[in-house]
Enzyme design. Structure first.
Site, short mmCIF file in Angstrom:
data_model
loop_
_atom_site.label_atom_id
_atom_site.label_comp_id
_atom_site.label_asym_id
_atom_site.label_seq_id
_atom_site.Cartn_x
_atom_site.Cartn_y
_atom_site.Cartn_z
N ASP A 107 -8.22 8.34 5.17
CA ASP A 107 -9.13 8.27 3.91
C ASP A 107 -10.30 7.48 4.01
O ASP A 107 -10.09 6.11 4.11
CB ASP A 107 -8.26 8.02 2.99
CG ASP A 107 -8.94 7.97 1.59
OD1 ASP A 107 -8.90 8.75 0.85
OD2 ASP A 107 -9.53 7.00 1.05
N TYR A 156 -18.00 3.09 2.44
CA TYR A 156 -16.95 2.21 3.30
C TYR A 156 -18.06 2.00 4.27
O TYR A 156 -17.55 0.90 5.16
CB TYR A 156 -15.80 2.83 3.61
CG TYR A 156 -14.81 3.07 2.52
CD1 TYR A 156 -15.17 2.80 1.22
CD2 TYR A 156 -13.77 3.59 2.83
CE1 TYR A 156 -14.20 2.92 0.03
CE2 TYR A 156 -12.94 4.13 1.88
CZ TYR A 156 -13.06 3.68 0.65
OH TYR A 156 -12.03 3.89 -0.41
N LYS A 164 -15.86 10.92 0.34
CA LYS A 164 -16.08 10.79 -0.98
C LYS A 164 -17.39 10.40 -1.25
O LYS A 164 -18.34 9.79 -0.12
CB LYS A 164 -15.42 9.62 -1.68
CG LYS A 164 -13.99 9.38 -1.28
CD LYS A 164 -13.17 8.37 -1.95
CE LYS A 164 -11.76 8.09 -1.29
NZ LYS A 164 -11.97 6.99 -0.53
N ILE A 170 -1.91 6.21 0.74
CA ILE A 170 -2.87 5.75 1.91
C ILE A 170 -3.12 4.44 2.06
O ILE A 170 -4.03 3.91 1.92
CB ILE A 170 -4.34 6.45 1.48
CG1 ILE A 170 -4.67 6.26 0.11
CG2 ILE A 170 -4.13 7.92 1.61
CD1 ILE A 170 -6.25 6.70 -0.40
N LYS A 194 -3.84 0.93 3.84
CA LYS A 194 -4.74 0.26 4.67
C LYS A 194 -4.03 -0.68 5.26
O LYS A 194 -3.23 -1.77 4.62
CB LYS A 194 -5.94 0.00 4.13
CG LYS A 194 -6.89 -0.85 4.90
CD LYS A 194 -6.81 -2.14 4.55
CE LYS A 194 -7.83 -2.96 5.63
NZ LYS A 194 -7.47 -4.66 5.40
N SER A 195 -4.23 -0.88 6.61
CA SER A 195 -4.14 -2.22 7.52
C SER A 195 -4.85 -2.35 8.71
O SER A 195 -4.92 -1.24 9.23
CB SER A 195 -2.53 -2.33 7.68
OG SER A 195 -2.30 -3.50 8.59
N ARG A 250 1.75 -3.66 11.09
CA ARG A 250 1.97 -3.09 9.88
C ARG A 250 1.62 -1.73 9.68
O ARG A 250 2.33 -0.81 9.01
CB ARG A 250 0.96 -3.92 9.13
CG ARG A 250 1.53 -5.06 8.81
CD ARG A 250 0.40 -6.01 7.97
NE ARG A 250 0.73 -7.27 7.42
CZ ARG A 250 -0.07 -8.52 6.84
NH1 ARG A 250 -1.32 -7.86 6.67
NH2 ARG A 250 0.44 -9.32 6.51
N SER A 293 4.60 -0.11 10.95
CA SER A 293 5.81 -0.02 10.15
C SER A 293 5.72 0.84 8.88
O SER A 293 6.38 1.34 8.27
CB SER A 293 6.32 -1.20 9.79
OG SER A 293 5.37 -1.99 9.49
N1 LIG Z 1 -10.91 5.94 -4.49
C1 LIG Z 1 -11.01 4.59 -4.74
O1 LIG Z 1 -11.99 4.13 -5.54
C2 LIG Z 1 -10.44 3.53 -3.61
C3 LIG Z 1 -10.41 2.15 -4.27
C4 LIG Z 1 -9.72 1.40 -3.41
C5 LIG Z 1 -8.89 1.96 -2.16
N2 LIG Z 1 -9.14 3.16 -1.73
C6 LIG Z 1 -8.49 3.85 -0.61
O2 LIG Z 1 -7.00 3.32 -0.63
C7 LIG Z 1 -6.77 2.55 0.54
C8 LIG Z 1 -5.78 1.54 0.34
O3 LIG Z 1 -5.97 0.69 -0.70
P1 LIG Z 1 -6.52 -0.82 -0.56
O4 LIG Z 1 -6.90 -0.87 0.99
O5 LIG Z 1 -7.22 -1.33 -1.58
O6 LIG Z 1 -4.87 -1.44 -0.69
P2 LIG Z 1 -3.71 -1.44 0.19
O7 LIG Z 1 -3.43 -0.45 1.14
O8 LIG Z 1 -2.70 -1.34 -1.17
O9 LIG Z 1 -3.33 -2.86 0.69
C9 LIG Z 1 -4.04 -3.16 1.92
C10 LIG Z 1 -3.61 -4.72 2.18
O10 LIG Z 1 -2.28 -5.09 2.21
C11 LIG Z 1 -2.17 -5.54 3.62
N3 LIG Z 1 -1.05 -4.87 4.28
C12 LIG Z 1 -0.94 -3.67 4.91
N4 LIG Z 1 0.28 -3.67 5.14
C13 LIG Z 1 1.03 -4.69 5.00
C14 LIG Z 1 2.41 -4.66 5.23
N5 LIG Z 1 3.34 -3.88 5.78
N6 LIG Z 1 2.89 -5.95 4.87
C15 LIG Z 1 2.06 -6.81 4.12
N7 LIG Z 1 0.63 -6.58 3.93
C16 LIG Z 1 0.24 -5.52 4.21
C17 LIG Z 1 -3.49 -5.36 4.32
O11 LIG Z 1 -3.80 -6.15 5.46
P3 LIG Z 1 -4.12 -6.20 6.70
O12 LIG Z 1 -5.17 -5.06 6.66
O13 LIG Z 1 -4.74 -7.49 7.11
O14 LIG Z 1 -2.95 -6.03 7.58
C18 LIG Z 1 -4.46 -5.42 3.28
O15 LIG Z 1 -4.76 -6.53 2.89
C19 LIG Z 1 -8.14 1.97 0.90
O16 LIG Z 1 -8.03 1.76 2.05
C20 LIG Z 1 -9.03 3.29 0.52
O17 LIG Z 1 -8.97 4.56 1.53
C21 LIG Z 1 -9.55 4.27 -2.74
#
Ligand SMILES: NC(=O)c1ccc[n+]([C@@H]2O[C@H](COP(=O)([O-])OP(=O)(O)OC[C@H]3O[C@@H](n4cnc5c(N)ncnc54)[C@H](OP(=O)(O)O)[C@@H]3O)[C@@H](O)[C@H]2O)c1
Length: 276
Positions: A46, A51, A76, A230, A232-233, A238, A241
């Site tokens: 995604d 981005y 997007k 979806i 992100k890491s 991570r 896992s």
């Molecule tokens: N459509 C939209 O408007 C919109 C908005 C926001 C996001 N998104 C999409 O959704 C995806 C995910 O959302 P998000 O990136 O905001 O947040 P998320 O996936 O909920 O959280 C990502 C955060 O969690 C940490 N993390 C990942 N796995 C972990 C684990 N197993 N243990 C502890 N911490 C962990 C990551 O750190 P590290 O990376 O340092 O490991 C990062 O800081 C985005 O990447 C994007 O593709 C879409």
């Protein structure tokens, strides 16, 4: 192929229930985490024009050697490119950067109501879909009112609505509306975007009891509710896992304990009031 269950979109295209998000991964750092994700078994990636990392995503996809029809690529259209012609141009640019002929899912990133262009943008997505250049089209950050307007003024029902969704913001009303209209719910920030959810004692307690990580417990909660996630890491361990969530189950009490965190707290902008 990799054991990830899928959900059928409203046109029959299957979307994996777990994908890899690349928001906030800088363009020059995105190849390695996407490669790690693909090696771990993720097939849904995604990204988004805004981005700035579509090129790197495309490179990782190409380098992986994985057949195109096993991949599910989402991107997007950004707010500044809304409108019929601008959206068509933005789509071409995204395809070019990704190095692909088609995407699997193309989304309007935000309704951006102040621009008043999302209906026109949607008509561009309908054109792209009719041309077979996106296998499915959907929206992101749309409220019931925004969706209703698309239903009233256009012909194709969005396949998905990708919204902020996690235990603190479970979006139950919106999910019910989606279910009523055959729209698949996708969760962004599914594990709480590094803002405390995974340290919450209720989550830690469920995870510890099951011998899982807090992220796995929360991702499993989503999957059992039928939501596409979806996470992100950029951290290889991570990334791997977070993918291992299909070999255990949360019982009713575990589901209820995590659902009990619902507070309405948003971690990102509210689509009703966002000014961008
Ligand atoms: N459509 C939209 O408007 C919109 C908005 C926001 C996001 N998104 C999409 O959704 C995806 C995910 O959302 P998000 O990136 O905001 O947040 P998320 O996936 O909920 O959280 C990502 C955060 O969690 C940490 N993390 C990942 N796995 C972990 C684990 N197993 N243990 C502890 N911490 C962990 C990551 O750190 P590290 O990376 O340092 O490991 C990062 O800081 C985005 O990447 C994007 O593709 C879409």
């Amino acid at each position: 192929m990799t054991g990830v269950p899928t959900r059928a979109l409203n046109n029959g295209v299957e979307i994996p229930m777990l994908g890899f998000g690349v928001f906030q991964i800088p363009p020059d750092e995105v190849v390695a985490p996407v490669a790690t994700a693909l090696e771990a078994g993720y097939r849904l990636i995604d990204t988004a024009a805004v981005y700035g990392n579509e090129e790197g995503v495309g490179k990782a996809l190409a380098d992986s050697g994985i057949a195109r029809d096993e991949l599910f690529v989402t991107t997007k259209v950004w707010n500044e490119d809304q409108g019929f012609d601008a959206t068509l141009r933005a789509f071409d640019t995204s395809l070019d950067k990704l190095g692909l002929d088609t995407v699997d899912l193309y989304l309007i990133h935000w309704p951006s109501p102040r621009r008043g262009l999302y209906v026109e943008s949607w008509k561009a997505l309908e054109r792209i879909y009719a041309e077979g250049r996106a296998r499915a089209i959907g929206v992101s950050n749309f409220t019931v009112a925004h969706l209703q307007r698309l239903f009233d003024e256009t012909g194709v029902v969005p396949a998905t609505n990708q919204v902020e969704l996690h235990p603190e913001l479970p979006q139950d009303e919106l999910r019910a509306f989606h279910d009523e209209h055959g729209i698949v719910t996708e969760a962004w920030s599914p594990i709480g975007a590094g803002k405390g959810l995974l340290e919450n004692p209720a989550v830690v307690d469920v995870a510890t009891r099951l011998g899982r990580t807090p992220a796995q417990a929360v991702l499993r909660w989503h999957v059992q509710r039928g939501t596409v996630v979806i996470p992100k890491s950029v951290t290889p361990e991570r990334i791997r896992s977070n993918f291992e969530v299909f070999d255990f189950e949360l019982g009713e009490a575990d589901m209820a304990a995590i659902s009990g965190l619902a507070s309405g707290r948003r971690l990102g902008p509210d689509p009703e009031t966002a000014t961008f």
